[in-house]
Design an enzyme around this catalytic site. Structure first.
Site, PDB file in Angstrom:
ATOM      1  N   GLU A 192      24.811  17.493 -34.440  1.00 19.53           N
ATOM      2  CA  GLU A 192      24.107  17.620 -35.889  1.00 19.53           C
ATOM      3  C   GLU A 192      25.570  17.087 -36.057  1.00 19.53           C
ATOM      4  OE1 GLU A 192      24.857  21.452 -36.064  1.00 19.53           O
ATOM      5  OE2 GLU A 192      24.602  21.950 -33.769  1.00 19.53           O
ATOM      6  N   LYS A 239      26.088  32.271 -28.783  1.00 22.60           N
ATOM      7  CA  LYS A 239      27.390  32.560 -28.955  1.00 22.60           C
ATOM      8  C   LYS A 239      27.004  34.075 -29.129  1.00 22.60           C
ATOM      9  CE  LYS A 239      30.807  30.766 -31.415  1.00 22.60           C
ATOM     10  NZ  LYS A 239      30.463  29.672 -32.428  1.00 22.60           N
TER      11      LYS A 239
HETATM   12  N1  PSU Z   1      26.332  27.968 -33.437  1.00 24.25           N
HETATM   13  C1  PSU Z   1      27.823  27.912 -32.512  1.00 24.25           C
HETATM   14  N2  PSU Z   1      27.671  26.687 -33.738  1.00 24.25           N
HETATM   15  C2  PSU Z   1      27.931  26.000 -34.649  1.00 24.25           C
HETATM   16  C3  PSU Z   1      26.285  26.956 -35.129  1.00 24.25           C
HETATM   17  C4  PSU Z   1      25.968  28.174 -34.583  1.00 24.25           C
HETATM   18  O1  PSU Z   1      27.966  28.005 -32.501  1.00 24.25           O
HETATM   19  O2  PSU Z   1      28.230  25.038 -35.492  1.00 24.25           O
HETATM   20  C5  PSU Z   1      25.634  26.022 -36.866  1.00 24.25           C
HETATM   21  C6  PSU Z   1      24.570  24.860 -36.035  1.00 24.25           C
HETATM   22  O3  PSU Z   1      24.803  24.474 -37.095  1.00 24.25           O
HETATM   23  C7  PSU Z   1      22.948  25.991 -36.409  1.00 24.25           C
HETATM   24  C8  PSU Z   1      23.533  26.167 -36.649  1.00 24.25           C
HETATM   25  O4  PSU Z   1      21.875  25.557 -36.396  1.00 24.25           O
HETATM   26  O5  PSU Z   1      25.145  27.203 -37.243  1.00 24.25           O
HETATM   27  C9  PSU Z   1      22.450  28.242 -36.907  1.00 24.25           C
HETATM   28  O6  PSU Z   1      22.754  28.552 -38.223  1.00 24.25           O
HETATM   29  P1  PSU Z   1      22.172  29.767 -38.727  1.00 24.25           P
HETATM   30  O7  PSU Z   1      22.345  30.752 -38.121  1.00 24.25           O
HETATM   31  O8  PSU Z   1      22.112  30.162 -40.292  1.00 24.25           O
HETATM   32  O9  PSU Z   1      20.137  29.782 -38.292  1.00 24.25           O
END
Ligand code: PSU
Ligand code: MN
Length: 300
Positions: free
Chosen positions: A21, A155
């Protein structure tokens, strides 16, 4: 969609290909560590017998298999939009640049015919989602798109228990690689159990193959604990995460800005210690992902 020649060739020859990604590059880590990490991840995948395909959107066109120059650009350029399933049609129609999250990367990987995807951590059910409804689009994507994701677990900025419940509802198997406990990104374990402890990359490849044979749409979530030597003290990191959550509320950050805000705040609060852990866990996932994909192509 533009698929690089290298990725196209690998797919047509039935070689193992791993999607990567770009949100992790543009919104997950600071420059220049983000670019160094992205290139090191590609290299690790190559060293373990697979072909990397970093995915992002340039002027409305999804790129499957970005060049090193394009990765560098994603790492440096400010203001690239974070793109999940919801945002994808807008960014493409409006010819904008977009960094793909887990959900959007899965969609584009599936369209390209890539079945495995390596990242650091996935999005999940946020704490207090009972009131805010803040549930990452990553989870629904895992429920319906045929790409399996290798990560170090969600996380602890999230509600891990609710995240596991949601994944169960969506029919997503959560596999632990040589662990009974769900890894929690910076730490090797949490107090939650994974659905199955798989001992080898081949065992995991067989589970993914079985999911496909039975036409069970959606991904398998493979969780790989951070290597012991880089894992953080749970009491310390959880305290810093709690501080970051308080700061976020004070700053009034909402919606898709929450996760990038928290990631940056944690790096700041730990004086970069969390960033080092983050880089090493991704490299560890890259190795496992390449091994699983290599076993998988032999089963097909
Ligand atoms: N969690 C991490 N590192 C990241 C992300 C999540 O530890 O870089 C990024 C990923 O791209 C994931 C996105 O798909 O954040 C999720 O965002 P949201 O919580 O807004 O769905
Ligand atoms: Mn959200």
């Amino acid at each position: 969609m533009k698929i690089s020649e290298r990725v196209k060739k690998a797919l047509s020859e039935g070689k193992p290909v791993i999607a990567l990604e770009t949100t992790i590059i543009s919104h997950g880590m600071p420059y220049p560590k983000n670019v160094e990490c992205a290139l090191a991840v590609e290299k690790t995948i190559e060293e373990n017998g697979a072909i990397p395909a970093t995915i992002g959107i340039i002027e409305g066109e999804p790129i499957i298999g970005m060049s090193h120059e394009e990765i560098e650009l994603f790492g440096k350029t400010k203001g690239i939009e974070k793109v999940s399933r919801r945002d994808l049609p807008i960014i493409c129609a409006e010819k904008k640049w977009g960094a793909t999250t887990v959900s959007a990367t899965m969609i584009l990987a599936e369209l390209a015919g890539i079945e495995f995807f390596v990242t650091g951590g996935i999005g999940g059910v946020h704490r207090k989602a009972q009131e805010t409804f803040d549930i990452s689009a990553d989870l629904d994507e895992l429920g319906k798109t045929n790409v399996s994701v290798i990560c170090a677990g969600p996380k602890a900025i999230l509600d891990l228990n609710l995240t596991m419940e949601y994944l169960e509802t969506k029919g997503v198997p959560v596999i632990g690689y040589n662990t009974d406990k769900l890894p929690a990104f910076f730490t090797r374990t949490s107090d939650l159990r994974v659905d199955y402890n798989a001992k080898t990359p081949l065992d995991i490849a067989k589970i993914v193959k079985s999911k496909r044979d039975y036409k069970l749409n959606g991904g398998v979530l493979i969780t790989n604990p951070i290597p012991e030597e880089y894992s953080m003290d749970p009491a310390y990191i959880n305290k810093e995460i709690d501080k970051a959550l308080v700061e976020m509320e004070k700053a009034g950050v909402k919606g898709k800005d929450e996760t990038p805000y928290l990631l940056a705040k944690i790096v700041e609060l730990t004086q970069g210690k969390s960033l080092e852990a983050n880089i090493h866990l991704i490299l560890n996932n890259a190795k496992l992902g390449a091994q699983i994909a290599s076993e998988y192509v032999k089963l097909k």
